[in-house]
Design an enzyme around this catalytic site. Structure first.
Site, PDB file in Angstrom:
ATOM      1  N   ASP A 136       3.734   5.690  -2.019  1.00  0.00           N
ATOM      2  CA  ASP A 136       2.722   5.118  -2.239  1.00  0.00           C
ATOM      3  C   ASP A 136       3.641   4.031  -3.478  1.00  0.00           C
ATOM      4  O   ASP A 136       4.536   4.809  -4.081  1.00  0.00           O
ATOM      5  CB  ASP A 136       1.446   5.258  -3.032  1.00  0.00           C
ATOM      6  CG  ASP A 136       0.595   5.817  -1.884  1.00  0.00           C
ATOM      7  OD1 ASP A 136       0.787   5.410  -0.764  1.00  0.00           O
ATOM      8  OD2 ASP A 136      -0.336   6.301  -2.298  1.00  0.00           O
ATOM      9  N   ARG A 187       5.357  -0.420   4.127  1.00  0.00           N
ATOM     10  CA  ARG A 187       4.017  -0.729   4.068  1.00  0.00           C
ATOM     11  C   ARG A 187       4.131  -2.152   3.231  1.00  0.00           C
ATOM     12  O   ARG A 187       4.387  -1.801   2.126  1.00  0.00           O
ATOM     13  CB  ARG A 187       3.307   0.264   3.790  1.00  0.00           C
ATOM     14  CG  ARG A 187       1.741  -0.125   3.530  1.00  0.00           C
ATOM     15  CD  ARG A 187       0.917   0.727   2.459  1.00  0.00           C
ATOM     16  NE  ARG A 187       0.733   2.163   3.343  1.00  0.00           N
ATOM     17  CZ  ARG A 187       0.422   3.238   2.344  1.00  0.00           C
ATOM     18  NH1 ARG A 187       0.342   2.986   1.272  1.00  0.00           N
ATOM     19  NH2 ARG A 187       0.208   4.463   2.892  1.00  0.00           N
ATOM     20  N   THR A 229      -3.763  -4.380   5.040  1.00  0.00           N
ATOM     21  CA  THR A 229      -4.760  -5.244   4.135  1.00  0.00           C
ATOM     22  C   THR A 229      -6.047  -5.544   4.943  1.00  0.00           C
ATOM     23  O   THR A 229      -6.191  -5.030   6.103  1.00  0.00           O
ATOM     24  CB  THR A 229      -3.965  -6.766   4.284  1.00  0.00           C
ATOM     25  OG1 THR A 229      -5.064  -7.720   3.737  1.00  0.00           O
ATOM     26  CG2 THR A 229      -3.823  -7.284   5.599  1.00  0.00           C
TER      27      THR A 229
END
Ligand SMILES: Cc1cc2nc3c(=O)[nH]c(=O)nc-3n(C[C@H](O)[C@H](O)[C@H](O)COP(=O)(O)OP(=O)(O)OC[C@H]3O[C@@H](n4cnc5c(N)ncnc54)[C@H](O)[C@@H]3O)c2cc1C
Length: 310
Positions: A136, A187, A229
């Site tokens: 992340d 990502r 999203t």
């Protein structure tokens, strides 16, 4: 502008000890408690149950053991050992093998070399078992160091891992090229953190324009990108752009958060797209929860109603 004000407000509240105690008392205690809308539970068993349920509805998933920066090497080691246990539990359970983690959880704020070692310990257990590990992206002071660590491990031969890039940051256009050159999976997100004007777009329209630009490049040129999203405009654009350019639906995936726009998640799967649900779990859920409230203050009403009814 409302977006960045609301983000700032909720980031501030995320540091409130009082709210944290209140949320901890009420947020998770029953199956219907309010935090469970966005967080699968506090234990790995609850996360695996959620993963099974999500798979049953036709999605894939990634599990995120919630936790932010740790303040000592002992805590970083404990977080790393938690991840090793999670890997073993996932293997034993038979659910899909995909994990998201944060480098500050592994000790990045304490000692970079130890954080890299901890990540290597996780990859050494995860890769042979067929896991994919997504790192992340945290707020902008961590962008460069996160990408550097990623590149270092990539050069050392670790391949079943990917990163996250945030459309809100001015630098992302360059970072996209840098990571695409490796052939690594990206990502793309808008960016969850409150950032200074010097490094990030503050207007929603500018973030969206950047997201659209970056997404188009990813869809046509990158290795299995993740379009993360809930924004129907971005999702619509991804569908049209990929269809017009002959990019098959199995060459990329949409990703959405557990509990957010479940209707849209289902529609996309029915239409034949791949959708991965990001499933957070663990005791340290409060900062994550506050970021989700900051993205959509209407969620606050939902929380208040839930507290009142308890
Ligand atoms: C799989 C995944 C992984 C992520 N990983 C990272 C990461 O590593 N680093 C990082 O900085 N950010 C990460 N994010 C968060 C991301 O940066 C955004 O903050 C978040 O996705 C909201 O932006 P959006 O693109 O959905 O668009 P928005 O414009 O914020 O939202 C579009 C629409 O989605 C719905 N929606 C969005 N958020 C919520 C919510 N909380 N509750 C209810 N409805 C909502 C609303 O209908 C809203 O109108 C991740 C997001 C996803 C989906």
């Amino acid at each position: 502008m409302l977006g960045s004000t609301s983000k700032a407000f909720f980031h501030l509240l995320a540091h409130s000890g009082f709210l944290k105690r209140l949320a901890s008392r009420y947020g998770m205690r029953r199956p219907t408690s309010f935090a469970r809308r966005f967080i699968a539970g506090e234990t790995i068993a609850e996360a695996i149950d959620a993963a099974r349920e999500v798979e049953g509805r036709g999605f894939t998933h990634t599990l995120d053991h919630l936790g932010e920066s740790v303040a000592s090497l002992a805590d970083a080691d404990a977080a790393t050992r938690d991840y090793l246990r999670i890997i073993d539990a996932v293997v034993a359970s038979g659910v899909g093998r995909n994990i998201s983690l944060k480098l500050t959880q592994l000790g990045l704020d304490v000692d970079k070399a130890s954080a890299v070692d901890n990540l290597r310990r996780i990859l050494d257990r995860a890769e042979p078992a067929g896991f994919f590990i997504r790192i992340d992206m945290e707020n902008s002071p961590y962008t460069e160091v996160t990408l550097e660590i990623f590149e270092t491990l990539w050069q050392q031969g670790y391949r079943q891992m990917g990163v996250v890039l945030q459309a809100a940051l001015h630098r992302t256009e360059r970072d996209l090229q840098r990571i695409m050159k490796l052939g690594a999976r990206i990502r793309l997100v808008k960016g969850a953190y409150q950032e200074p004007r010097s490094v990030a777009y503050r207007k929603q329209a500018d973030v969206e324009a950047a997201y659209a630009r970056l997404m188009k490049v990813l869809l046509t040129d990158a290795q299995y990108p993740a379009i993360a999203t809930h924004d129907p405009a971005m999702i619509g654009l991804a569908r049209h752009w990929s269809a017009d350019r002959g990019v098959a639906a199995d060459r990329f995936e949409f990703q959405m958060l557990y509990g957010v726009r479940r209707d849209l998640q289902t529609t996309l799967v029915r239409e034949g797209y791949r959708v991965r649900v990001y499933i957070p779990f663990g005791g340290e859920w409060f900062p994550y929860f506050m970021r989700r409230l900051g993205e959509r203050p209407a969620n606050v009403a939902f929380v208040l109603r839930a507290i009142a009814s308890e």
